[in-house]
Design a protein around this motif. Structure first.
Motif, mmCIF file in Angstrom:
data_model
loop_
_atom_site.group_PDB
_atom_site.id
_atom_site.type_symbol
_atom_site.label_atom_id
_atom_site.label_comp_id
_atom_site.label_asym_id
_atom_site.label_seq_id
_atom_site.Cartn_x
_atom_site.Cartn_y
_atom_site.Cartn_z
ATOM 1 N N ASP A 28 0.859 -1.182 0.000
ATOM 2 C CA ASP A 28 0.000 0.000 0.000
ATOM 3 C C ASP A 28 0.899 1.236 0.000
ATOM 4 N N GLN A 29 1.141 1.786 -1.174
ATOM 5 C CA GLN A 29 2.040 2.935 -1.293
ATOM 6 C C GLN A 29 1.507 4.161 -0.561
ATOM 7 N N ASP A 30 0.199 4.247 -0.364
ATOM 8 C CA ASP A 30 -0.375 5.382 0.355
ATOM 9 C C ASP A 30 0.006 5.377 1.832
ATOM 10 N N LYS A 31 0.293 4.202 2.374
ATOM 11 C CA LYS A 31 0.715 4.080 3.775
ATOM 12 C C LYS A 31 2.224 4.235 3.950
ATOM 13 N N ALA A 49 10.444 -8.234 5.854
ATOM 14 C CA ALA A 49 10.159 -6.883 5.367
ATOM 15 C C ALA A 49 8.796 -6.410 5.861
ATOM 16 N N ALA A 50 7.801 -7.270 5.799
ATOM 17 C CA ALA A 50 6.468 -6.910 6.280
ATOM 18 C C ALA A 50 6.479 -6.650 7.786
ATOM 19 N N ALA A 51 7.238 -7.449 8.514
ATOM 20 C CA ALA A 51 7.284 -7.306 9.966
ATOM 21 C C ALA A 51 7.972 -6.017 10.416
ATOM 22 N N VAL A 52 8.971 -5.566 9.678
ATOM 23 C CA VAL A 52 9.719 -4.375 10.100
ATOM 24 C C VAL A 52 9.195 -3.085 9.481
ATOM 25 N N CYS A 53 8.195 -3.168 8.621
ATOM 26 C CA CYS A 53 7.642 -1.961 7.990
ATOM 27 C C CYS A 53 6.956 -1.111 9.072
ATOM 28 N N PRO A 54 7.455 0.103 9.326
ATOM 29 C CA PRO A 54 6.876 0.928 10.384
ATOM 30 C C PRO A 54 5.469 1.420 10.074
ATOM 31 N N ALA A 55 5.085 1.414 8.828
ATOM 32 C CA ALA A 55 3.763 1.894 8.427
ATOM 33 C C ALA A 55 2.763 0.756 8.203
ATOM 34 N N ALA A 91 2.608 -1.243 5.759
ATOM 35 C CA ALA A 91 2.169 -1.041 4.383
ATOM 36 C C ALA A 91 2.303 -2.296 3.520
ATOM 37 N N ILE A 92 2.845 -3.367 4.073
ATOM 38 C CA ILE A 92 3.059 -4.604 3.311
ATOM 39 C C ILE A 92 2.164 -5.693 3.885
ATOM 40 N N ARG A 93 1.421 -6.328 2.993
ATOM 41 C CA ARG A 93 0.540 -7.439 3.380
ATOM 42 C C ARG A 93 0.922 -8.655 2.558
ATOM 43 N N ILE A 94 0.883 -9.813 3.182
ATOM 44 C CA ILE A 94 1.217 -11.069 2.505
ATOM 45 C C ILE A 94 0.008 -11.984 2.546
ATOM 46 N N GLU A 95 -0.354 -12.500 1.384
ATOM 47 C CA GLU A 95 -1.423 -13.486 1.279
ATOM 48 C C GLU A 95 -0.825 -14.793 0.793
#
Length: 64
Positions: free
Chosen positions: A6-9, A51-57, A59-63
């Motif tokens: 989510d680039q907006d986040k 990467a998803a775990a350390v993203c402060p915003a 903004a990364i989701r994994i399915e």
């Protein structure tokens, strides 16, 4: 694995790029993350999850 960014986040921290440089990059003009591969190889799964775990915003989701 399907990666959604989510680039907006995004807050341009670059943590995702450091964790999984083959999957994420940053735009030159504002540092917003860019998804290079939304279906990375299984070998990259651990790095993408990190990467998803350390993203402060968050903004990364994994399915799966």
């Amino acid at each position: 694995m399907k990666v959604i960014l989510d680039q907006d986040k995004c807050v341009s921290s670059g943590q995702c790029v450091m964790a999984a440089p083959g999957v994420f990059d940053q735009r030159d003009d504002d540092g917003i993350a860019v998804l290079l591969d939304d279906s990375p190889a299984p070998a990259d799964a651990e790095d993408v999850q990190h990467a998803a775990a350390v993203c402060p915003a968050v903004a990364i989701r994994i399915e799966q």
